[in-house]
Design an enzyme around this catalytic site. Structure first.
Site, short mmCIF file in Angstrom:
data_model
loop_
_atom_site.label_atom_id
_atom_site.label_comp_id
_atom_site.label_asym_id
_atom_site.label_seq_id
_atom_site.Cartn_x
_atom_site.Cartn_y
_atom_site.Cartn_z
CG ASP A 294 74.15 65.19 102.64
OD1 ASP A 294 74.32 66.31 102.15
OD2 ASP A 294 73.12 64.53 102.43
C1 BGC Z 1 71.61 67.03 100.52
C2 BGC Z 1 72.63 66.68 99.47
C3 BGC Z 1 73.12 67.92 98.78
C4 BGC Z 1 73.70 68.85 99.82
C5 BGC Z 1 74.28 70.12 99.24
C6 BGC Z 1 72.12 68.13 101.44
O1 BGC Z 1 71.12 68.59 102.27
O2 BGC Z 1 71.27 65.89 101.25
O3 BGC Z 1 72.08 65.77 98.55
O4 BGC Z 1 74.06 67.60 97.80
O5 BGC Z 1 72.68 69.20 100.73
O6 BGC Z 1 73.32 70.95 98.73
#
Ligand code: BGC
Length: 761
Positions: A294
């Site tokens: 993530d």
């Molecule tokens: C979120 C993810 C997301 C990623 C990219 C993160 O902060 O937890 O779900 O896909 O950002 O935007």
């Protein structure tokens, strides 16, 4: 011969030989790119391999001047050197093409980039938030909605979505419940599969599909106290029986990527968690796609107190099987050194790169890196009429009628004076909800606009009060709600003169979503006071709720005659709501998440354990599992939802009272539409395993069917029960069915009382 073809000559030769031989193959599962990947791996330096494992956020206007200094300049240099495997948040064909051109034409090997984006519920044409879609219990519609999102997004150059989020959550305080399918592992698994199938289709190389990403692996939805990013501390039993099933379902449905999560599990952050990523996902489930971290979650292992520095974090993430680093720059900075120091095996790097290249092949990027980059197609595709029709259909199916006393709904179409009250009635942005970064503000149909299609009534609008101050994007303002009541008198006056009042109240579109946890689940700001002020002059109120999570609306439930849960329904929101208010669409949604009476009950969910002290026989007893200041029961249970007609369940029968290993039994019942209009009902099957090697929930959803019935019509509905239906993660730490007695419940919500029992021998 241009640069592109000379660079990838070898790859292309292999690739064309391959595609000639295998032209007839359609299913991506059957494709075998391994020998080609072997050839590429042989050509790659260690630095280039690590580059494939590096993902950067869109960092500068790729179609403008080249960045000269700062982060953007470093990233740009990395891109040119082949040290980037994927980018996220790049918008539009022009930008994607410009970056892909650098990867393909300027790097030594010309390996194309993956372009990822949070296409969570649509790209520009926005469908309902995922929690709302889950309320439809309509798997075909949900699949179609993901198909629409993929077709529109893929036309803008993207080839990968960071969706579906399949985190189960029992805590409405957690803002990200809007992004999932609610609290139930069975419903969550069915929906997870539908979404994967919708995004990916049958053939990943089709240019109208995207690679999907199951996230967040795992247990992110169990953050303590519902506070986003907080510690997770759960049992093995909960992990396997509740949290993992939807993830496993996505693997079974062929999902091509996974994202790990910000939280820790058993004291180990998910990004560095060998048990989750290597042992469960890759070894036990045989997942052969790749895992992306993530955003920054690798670097966050330092703050967790699990890694000393970024190098240590990269070491731990790589050895735990996290294949791609989103925005920590840990791999690109340290992985080569870590291999040279013999701390990370080059064979493990090869394995990660193999997984990433496999998806690039499956997407068809080696055959044509620009296959998603067609500006004409982009212009012709965005906002297509059929997409709008599709999201409207999904929006109507997502609405849940929570209460409808004296049939206040549907509204009469003629001769009524209607007062519409509430800032959200006139809001063209909030219905888009959170996670809609491809869409523009002010592009949703508002409730007021939707009501204009019914000119037979007179509509007077008064805002009454704001929901929240300003645009609570990434500021503290999310927490600040207006205390301004100066609009109350006009709203009250409008209500006084009206036959019916439609009050549209709830949360701002960005009051749920990532980082938007709440401790108060009531109507934000002064909306509750507004509701009560209006109620004092005219109780004939239809409360239209617009929100991204279950809310505590006990007062409204006790006082307001009709309540319609409309969540955040996307671009076509206002039309969907108006059609349901006027009965042109008969609502059939059912709650995918329990509505608590008060925050103190949270986490509250229907599939709870009985405890050693359930409801006692002597009502005066104190020493049982309960509250002295609240009921145990929810306000609205999981699976609840009404219709403009009524349904009855009867003649429940089993073809046999028991079954044995490899056997099955069938349960059947009559479902009748007992009202005067046609409607749809979600018939639900629950079971309870009375005694097991580990305690089991009082009820668990094990099947459902969305049934259409004409007024007065009866249908006999059946469900089959076999070992798979009753299997669970047992004390033996494996999925198995244990012999014993079971209860079975059939009905229109998790609180149904129609029951029978059976035995598994
Ligand atoms: C979120 C993810 C997301 C990623 C990219 C993160 O902060 O937890 O779900 O896909 O950002 O935007």
């Amino acid at each position: 011969m241009n640069k592109f073809s000379s660079k990838l000559l070898l790859v292309f030769l292999l690739s064309s030989v391959f595609s000639c031989q295998k032209k007839e193959i359609v299913s991506q599962k059957e494709k075998n790119y391994e020998s080609k990947i072997d050839s590429i791996l042989k050509l790659m330096t260690l630095e280039e391999k690590v580059g494939q494992m590096n993902q950067y956020n869109g960092f500068w206007d790729a179609t403008g001047p080249t960045p000269k200094e700062g982060q953007a300049a470093i990233k740009y240099e990395h891109l040119k050197k082949g040290l980037v495997g994927s980018m996220l948040n790049v918008k539009g064909v022009k930008e994607v093409r410009a970056l892909q051109k650098i990867a393909v034409e300027e790097t030594r090997l010309g390996i194309p980039l993956l372009f990822g984006f949070d296409v969570v519920h649509g790209y520009k044409t926005i469908s309902p938030i995922p929690l709302a879609e889950a309320a439809s219990w309509d798997l075909e519609a949900i699949k179609k909605s993901a198909e629409i999102a993929a077709a529109e997004a893929a036309a803008t150059g993207l080839n990968w979505t960071f969706a579906p989020m399949v985190d189960i959550s029992r805590d409405a305080r957690w803002g990200r419940v809007m992004e999932g399918a609610g609290e139930d592992p069975y419903l969550g698994s069915q929906i997870a599969m539908a979404r994967v199938q919708g995004f990916q289709g049958n053939d990943l190389s089709n240019e109208f599909t995207l690679a999907a990403c199951a996230k967040h692996f795992a247990a992110y939805g169990f953050a303590e106290a519902g506070r986003d990013y907080n510690t997770v501390d759960i049992s093995h039993n909960t992990l396997h029986n509740v949290i993992l099933p939807p993830f496993k379902a996505t693997v079974d449905a062929g999902v091509r990527t996974f994202m790990n999560s910000f939280n820790e599990l058993d004291g180990i952050p998910a990004t560095g968690n060998i048990h989750l990523q290597k042992e469960i996902l890759k070894n036990e489930w045989k997942f052969d796609g790749f895992i992306v971290s993530d955003w920054g979650s690798m670097g966050e292992m330092i703050a967790h107190g699990y890694a000393e520095d970024l190098k240590d974090a990269a070491l731990k993430a790589a050895n735990a099987g996290s294949d791609m680093d989103m925005e920590s720059s840990g791999y690109v900075a340290h992985l080569v050194t870590l291999v040279k120091e013999n701390k990370v095996k080059e064979s493990d790097i090869d394995e990660a790169v193999r997984r990433i290249l496999r998806i690039k092949f499956e997407l068809g990027l080696f055959e044509n890196p620009y296959k998603y980059c067609d500006e004409e197609r982009e212009a012709a595709t965005i906002g297509k009429t059929e997409f709008h029709e599709g999201v409207l259909d999904m929006a109507k199916k997502s609405i849940v009628l929570l209460k409808n006393q004296k049939n206040l709904l549907p509204l009469a179409k003629e001769g009524q004076k209607i007062a519409v009250i509430g800032a959200l009635a006139d809001d063209k942005t909030s219905p888009l909800g959170s996670w809609r970064i491809g869409a523009d503000d002010n592009t949703a149909v508002s409730v007021l606009e939707g009501l204009k299609n019914y000119p037979g009534n007179t509509v007077v609008y008064e805002k009454g009060a704001d929901v929240a101050l300003g645009e609570p994007k990434f500021t503290k303002e999310t927490k600040i709600n207006t205390t301004d009541k100066s609009g109350f008198p006009k709203a009250v006056q409008a209500a006084k003169n009206a036959d019916v009042v439609v009050m549209v109240l709830g949360e701002h579109g960005l009051q749920s979503g990532e980082g938007r946890s709440r401790t108060d689940l009531g109507l934000p700001g002064v909306q509750q006071e507004l509701l009560e002020a209006v109620f004092n002059v005219n109780p004939n109120i239809v409360l239209v709720l617009a929100n991204g999570r279950p809310l505590t609306i006990e007062w409204a439930d006790q006082n307001i005659p009709a309540i319609l849960e409309t969540w955040q329904l996307g671009t076509q929101s206002g039309h969907a709501i108006a059609q349901v208010l006027y009965g042109d669409y008969n609502p059939s949604g059912k709650l995918p998440m329990t509505f608590p009476r008060n925050v103190g009950q949270v986490p509250i969910y229907y599939n709870y354990k009985n405890t050693g002290r359930p409801v006692p026989n002597e009502p005066e007893s104190v020493f049982w599992s309960h509250y002295i200041d609240s009921e145990n029961t929810p306000l609205y249970p999981f699976g609840h939802g009404l219709s403009y007609t009524t349904f009855s369940y009867s003649n429940l029968s089993l073809d046999s009272k028991s079954f044995t290993k490899n056997g099955k039994i069938t349960v059947s019942f009559d479902l009748k539409n007992t009202g005067n209009v046609d409607g749809k009902e979600v018939a639900q099957l629950y079971i309870r395993d009375i005694v097991a090697s580990v305690t089991r929930p009082v009820r668990e959803l094990k099947g459902f069917e969305l049934v259409s019935l004409k007024a007065g019509e009866t249908k006999r509905i059946s469900f089959t029960i076999d070992e798979k239906t009753i299997a669970f993660y047992s004390a033996n730490q494996k999925w198995e069915a244990e012999p014993g007695n079971f209860k079975l419940f059939i009905g229109g919500s998790s609180y149904t009382s129609l029951e029978t029992d059976f035995k598994f021998n």
